[in-house]
Scaffold this motif. Structure first.
Motif, PDB file in Angstrom:
ATOM      1  N   PHE A 206       0.825  -1.214   0.000  1.00 11.90           N
ATOM      2  CA  PHE A 206       0.000   0.000   0.000  1.00 11.90           C
ATOM      3  C   PHE A 206       0.854   1.258   0.000  1.00 11.90           C
ATOM      4  CE2 PHE A 206      -2.815  -2.788   2.922  1.00 11.90           C
ATOM      5  CZ  PHE A 206      -3.302  -3.494   1.830  1.00 11.90           C
ATOM      6  N   HIS A 207       0.221   2.373  -0.320  1.00 19.12           N
ATOM      7  CA  HIS A 207       0.851   3.682  -0.147  1.00 19.12           C
ATOM      8  C   HIS A 207      -0.237   4.700   0.167  1.00 19.12           C
ATOM      9  CE1 HIS A 207       0.126   5.906  -4.113  1.00 19.12           C
ATOM     10  NE2 HIS A 207      -0.624   4.832  -4.151  1.00 19.12           N
ATOM     11  N   ASN A 208       0.153   5.791   0.723  1.00 19.77           N
ATOM     12  CA  ASN A 208      -0.715   6.915   1.059  1.00 19.77           C
ATOM     13  C   ASN A 208      -1.660   6.620   2.217  1.00 19.77           C
ATOM     14  OD1 ASN A 208      -1.633   9.566   0.750  1.00 19.77           O
ATOM     15  ND2 ASN A 208      -3.358   8.889  -0.499  1.00 19.77           N
ATOM     16  N   THR A 209      -2.398   5.517   2.152  1.00 17.89           N
ATOM     17  CA  THR A 209      -3.297   5.125   3.238  1.00 17.89           C
ATOM     18  C   THR A 209      -3.507   3.618   3.167  1.00 17.89           C
ATOM     19  OG1 THR A 209      -5.405   5.601   4.324  1.00 17.89           O
ATOM     20  CG2 THR A 209      -5.448   5.463   1.920  1.00 17.89           C
ATOM     21  N   TRP A 210      -4.038   3.063   4.231  1.00 16.74           N
ATOM     22  CA  TRP A 210      -4.234   1.609   4.289  1.00 16.74           C
ATOM     23  C   TRP A 210      -5.153   1.164   3.141  1.00 16.74           C
ATOM     24  CZ3 TRP A 210      -1.694  -2.087   6.551  1.00 16.74           C
ATOM     25  CH2 TRP A 210      -2.244  -3.378   6.567  1.00 16.74           C
ATOM     26  N   ASN A 211      -4.766   0.070   2.527  1.00 27.36           N
ATOM     27  CA  ASN A 211      -5.553  -0.582   1.486  1.00 27.36           C
ATOM     28  C   ASN A 211      -5.585   0.171   0.161  1.00 27.36           C
ATOM     29  OD1 ASN A 211      -6.704  -3.045   1.011  1.00 27.36           O
ATOM     30  ND2 ASN A 211      -8.790  -2.361   1.372  1.00 27.36           N
ATOM     31  N   GLN A 212      -4.774   1.202   0.015  1.00 26.88           N
ATOM     32  CA  GLN A 212      -4.631   1.860  -1.280  1.00 26.88           C
ATOM     33  C   GLN A 212      -3.396   1.277  -1.940  1.00 26.88           C
ATOM     34  OE1 GLN A 212      -4.915   6.150  -1.355  1.00 26.88           O
ATOM     35  NE2 GLN A 212      -3.860   6.280  -3.311  1.00 26.88           N
TER      36      GLN A 212
ATOM     37  N   TYR B 256      -0.201   0.236  -3.939  1.00 23.14           N
ATOM     38  CA  TYR B 256       0.945   0.908  -4.514  1.00 23.14           C
ATOM     39  C   TYR B 256       1.043   0.635  -6.010  1.00 23.14           C
ATOM     40  CZ  TYR B 256       5.888   1.883  -5.466  1.00 23.14           C
ATOM     41  OH  TYR B 256       7.061   2.335  -5.995  1.00 23.14           O
TER      42      TYR B 256
END
Length: 197
Positions: free
Chosen positions: A188-194, A196
């Motif tokens: 992930f990146h930026n927030t959980w479950n988003q 990468y």
């Protein structure tokens, strides 16, 4: 038998070829190779360089020690692990030597040490199968493991065996394809479950 990874991106050949077989050859592992495996584990990274890993080792050439370690495994694992010429327990020290505070990274560090051991084994033509299926209290009692230490995994090591030595159910398991979650499911990146990717 080979079960190479079906990787999407390039990975080292040792990682690609690594898998956890159930069929082991009873051929003894040369002592210098066993020492090499443990040396590789010794050089793993660890939090504050604590090196919180410990290993209990038994080889088939000492049947009493070997049966003692084998007896700690659940019956389903004993069924196939009995052919592996080397059995190991990894153990973690759960507190720091430096200040006696809990080391929440100990299990991670032991896993990294066993990762080193596993790739070293692969480079020597050996295979490793790690197991969570063992009796922790029996292990603790039989080996007098202190309270501040925790058995982490049982590990079978050996040269590859013949699938025909396994029962039908285990042969099916041995022949089943390897699978892994796709990268977007767990990176992930930026927030959980988003994802990468």
């Amino acid at each position: 038998m080979e079960k190479p990874a079906d990787n999407q991106y390039p990975i080292h050949e040792l990682i690609k070829q690594r898998w956890s077989p159930l069929a082991f050859n009873i051929r003894p592992i040369e002592p210098e190779k066993i020492a090499s495996l443990l040396e590789a584990a010794r050089w793993a990274a660890s939090c504050f360089n604590e090196q919180p890993w410990f290993f209990i080792v038994a080889t088939q050439d000492n049947s009493q020690e070997y049966e003692k370690l084998l007896s700690c495994l659940v019956e389903a694992n004993q069924q196939w692990a009995k052919d592996a010429p080397l059995l190991i327990f990894s153990v973690a020290k759960l507190s720091f030597e430096r200040n006696n505070k809990p080391n929440r990274h100990a299990l991670h560090d032991v896993g990294l040490a066993v990762g080193n051991l596993t790739l070293q084994a692969q480079s020597l033509g050996l295979f490793v199968h790690q197991m969570g299926g063992f009796d922790m209290e029996r292990t603790r009692t039989l080996y007098n493991i202190p309270q501040d230490y925790e058995p982490v995994a049982a590990i079978a090591v050996g040269y590859p065996g013949n699938i025909s030595q396994l029962g039908e159910d285990l042969q099916d398991r041995e022949l089943s394809p390897r699978s892994r979650k796709p990268l977007p499911d767990f990176v992930f990146h930026n927030t959980w479950n988003q994802s990468y990717f």
